[in-house]
Enzyme design. Structure first.
Site, PDB file in Angstrom:
ATOM      1  N   ASP A 117       0.787  -1.245   0.000  1.00  0.00           N
ATOM      2  CA  ASP A 117       0.000   0.000   0.000  1.00  0.00           C
ATOM      3  C   ASP A 117       0.818   1.294   0.000  1.00  0.00           C
ATOM      4  O   ASP A 117       1.782   1.411   0.770  1.00  0.00           O
ATOM      5  CB  ASP A 117      -0.867   0.087   1.262  1.00  0.00           C
ATOM      6  CG  ASP A 117      -1.574  -1.183   1.619  1.00  0.00           C
ATOM      7  OD1 ASP A 117      -1.522  -2.148   0.854  1.00  0.00           O
ATOM      8  OD2 ASP A 117      -2.180  -1.209   2.698  1.00  0.00           O
ATOM      9  N   TRP A 146       5.251 -10.576   1.364  1.00  0.00           N
ATOM     10  CA  TRP A 146       4.578  -9.771   2.375  1.00  0.00           C
ATOM     11  C   TRP A 146       5.020 -10.192   3.779  1.00  0.00           C
ATOM     12  O   TRP A 146       5.112 -11.375   4.072  1.00  0.00           O
ATOM     13  CB  TRP A 146       3.051  -9.923   2.237  1.00  0.00           C
ATOM     14  CG  TRP A 146       2.300  -9.014   3.158  1.00  0.00           C
ATOM     15  CD1 TRP A 146       1.881  -7.743   2.887  1.00  0.00           C
ATOM     16  CD2 TRP A 146       1.878  -9.288   4.495  1.00  0.00           C
ATOM     17  NE1 TRP A 146       1.239  -7.210   3.971  1.00  0.00           N
ATOM     18  CE2 TRP A 146       1.219  -8.135   4.978  1.00  0.00           C
ATOM     19  CE3 TRP A 146       2.003 -10.389   5.337  1.00  0.00           C
ATOM     20  CZ2 TRP A 146       0.678  -8.055   6.259  1.00  0.00           C
ATOM     21  CZ3 TRP A 146       1.471 -10.308   6.618  1.00  0.00           C
ATOM     22  CH2 TRP A 146       0.819  -9.150   7.060  1.00  0.00           C
TER      23      TRP A 146
HETATM   24  N1  DQQ Z   1      -2.309  -3.767   3.840  1.00  0.00           N
HETATM   25  C1  DQQ Z   1      -3.755  -3.847   3.863  1.00  0.00           C
HETATM   26  C2  DQQ Z   1      -4.135  -2.947   4.971  1.00  0.00           C
HETATM   27  C3  DQQ Z   1      -3.047  -3.173   5.960  1.00  0.00           C
HETATM   28  C4  DQQ Z   1      -1.844  -3.324   5.101  1.00  0.00           C
HETATM   29  C5  DQQ Z   1      -4.328  -3.482   2.538  1.00  0.00           C
HETATM   30  C6  DQQ Z   1      -0.823  -4.267   5.630  1.00  0.00           C
HETATM   31  O1  DQQ Z   1      -5.374  -3.189   5.509  1.00  0.00           O
HETATM   32  O2  DQQ Z   1      -2.909  -2.123   6.878  1.00  0.00           O
HETATM   33  O3  DQQ Z   1      -3.566  -3.973   1.458  1.00  0.00           O
HETATM   34  O4  DQQ Z   1       0.310  -4.374   4.808  1.00  0.00           O
END
Ligand code: DQQ
Length: 483
Positions: free
Chosen positions: A47, A71
């Site tokens: 994000d 991730w």
């Molecule tokens: N990515 C999600 C969010 C969170 C973040 C959305 C974690 O809800 O905070 O892609 O990497």
């Protein structure tokens, strides 16, 4: 695609055999790695976090894993730009503090200008809480607030599906915070808090609550729309817009904002492809510049082997045209134009502006990344009968790990309207704008070095080109931003 598959493609599922990370020299020569989209020097990003204009620079923070192209272990990566298109990497801005509330990761959030500096507001996990950190100057030195978390739990008595990704703005002398959330079998929601000092917050009420079909439920509530991630709320002309990410797309609600509640009158999807967790830039006056995470569409193993995963979209400017959301690449993107190409334009790092007259054809558009023998090609077309735009990836690549599903979204041409496709090709990234009101971001991984052709596409009749322009795009760094 089901969420489990999405996570596997996104790299969230640990694999027994980890591929050795790719060296920077390999990444700098990797034809799939973008040349003019922002991405970290290596490893995983997701994000956009806290895009903000501050003291003459545009700052971009983003979810970043310093340990590899998968991730996990979320930090805030940081890059800076004078013009929103040429970026320079800066050191990681926010890292988890051992023993602190964010020990398990600094998740998504936003930033606001306050008290001569910048305050970042972000989510910590296990449990989900909201924290703040402050900085000034070049925003490389951040101080976490000793009283973190500033919101330690969801509102008492509410059984929520999640509690994350704050968005903060000011009304008069009051700060408001919107937090992504939701309720089982009811719908996603955004919870609203108020504060006078960014440190002490009171829960007010839901800004808005969505509705899922009765009986809808999924193990992961993001899959079913029972949880909304990454809310972003702002006034646009005389209406208000709430952007949020759920069910793997970025959606919006538009309507009237009264008594601090949003009464939605229309809704839609901002991008029908590999694009998620979008957020607008703070402190840019009346402009609404949207940034999104361009997700990958190949296996987690392939991402690890490549040594990088994810890219930031080009800046996308939102305006209102009547009650319609107009989406265009920000004019700053034109700075990237290099040599103008003719009708025989080709390439894997080009911008195309094509106006297609569908004529009598049922399907009309443009094919990109076409191999000389047509063994690889990606048609992007409007289907008049189905009233949809499609990106056919079935022949995009010979990489067996790549997602070859056909992408699509609803779209309708007016009676006299031509199809105006604005396409950005950058390695494996394809950003598509149609008639300033439809966006679909795609990922394709052609294997052939010569899969660079651009052609008019039609079926069920002849279409013609009303106009065509194309440019080579200038890379934003000599080494594909690997340094
Ligand atoms: N990515 C999600 C969010 C969170 C973040 C959305 C974690 O809800 O905070 O892609 O990497």
């Amino acid at each position: 695609m089901r969420r489990r598959e999405f996570l596997a493609l996104a790299g969230a599922v640990p694999f027994a055999k980890a591929a050795a990370p790719a060296p920077a020299s390999k990444m700098a020569a990797d034809p799939q790695r973008p040349q003019y989209h922002l991405l970290p020097a290596a490893n995983w990003m997701n994000d956009p976090n806290a895009p903000i204009y501050w003291q003459g620079n545009y700052h971009m923070f983003y979810q970043y894993n310093p340990n590899g192209a998968y991730w996990g272990d979320m930090h805030w990566g940081h890059a800076v730009s004078r013009d929103m298109v040429h970026w320079k990497h800066l050191p990681v801005a926010l890292a988890p503090t051992p023993g602190g509330p964010d020990k398990d990761g600094v998740f998504s959030g936003c930033a606001v200008v306050d008290d001569g500096g910048v305050t970042a507001i972000y989510t910590s996990v296990n449990p989900e809480t909201q924290s703040i950190a402050t900085s000034s100057g070049d925003l490389t030195d951040w101080k976490k607030f000793a009283g973190n978390p500033v919101i330690a739990a969801p509102p008492a008595g509410l059984q929520v599906t999640g509690f994350r990704d704050p968005d903060v703005w000011k009304e008069g002398d009051t700060w408001l915070m919107a937090i992504g959330s939701g309720f089982r079998q009811k719908g996603g929601a955004v919870l609203l808090y108020g504060s006078k000092d960014l440190r002490h917050w009171n829960y007010l009420h839901p800004l808005v609550t969505g509705h899922v079909k009765p009986g809808t439920s999924a193990k992961d509530p993001v899959d079913s729309g029972e949880m909304w991630e990454c809310p972003d709320f702002f006034a646009i002309d005389n209406t208000h817009m709430l952007i949020h990410s759920t069910e793997r797309v970025v959606k919006y609600l538009m309507g009237a904002y009264q008594d601090r509640e949003l009464h939605a009158q229309s809704m839609g999807v901002l991008d029908h492809g590999c694009y998620y967790a979008a957020r607008t830039m703070a402190n840019v006056g009346d402009r609404h510049i949207l940034w999104g995470w361009i997700t990958e569409a190949r296996s987690a193993d392939a991402q690890r082997a490549a040594g990088w995963s994810g890219a930031m979209s080009l800046p996308r400017e939102l305006k209102l045209y009547g009650i319609q959301v107009q989406m265009r690449p920000a004019p700053e993107v034109e700075k990237l134009r290099g040599k103008k190409l003719g009708g025989d334009a080709e390439g894997d790092s080009i911008e195309i502006l094509a106006e297609v007259d569908p004529g009598k054809a049922n399907r009309a558009g443009i094919s990109v990344r076409v191999a000389p023998d047509r063994s690889e090609q990606t048609p992007i077309y409007y289907d008049r009968e189905q009233r949809m735009i499609f990106v056919d990836r079935s022949q995009s690549t010979s990489d067996p790990s790549a997602d070859r599903s056909i992408q699509s979204g609803p779209f309708m041409l007016g009676r006299e309207e031509t199809l105006r496709l604005h396409i950005f090709l950058d390695g494996s990234v394809v950003e598509i704008f149609a008639n300033d009101r439809f966006c679909l971001t795609s990922r394709i991984y052609p294997a052939g070095r010569r899969s660079t052709g651009v052609e008019l596409y039609s079926s069920g009749g002849d279409a013609s080109l009303a106009s065509f322009e194309a440019w080579e795009m200038r890379p934003i760094s000599p080494d594909r931003l690997t340094s």
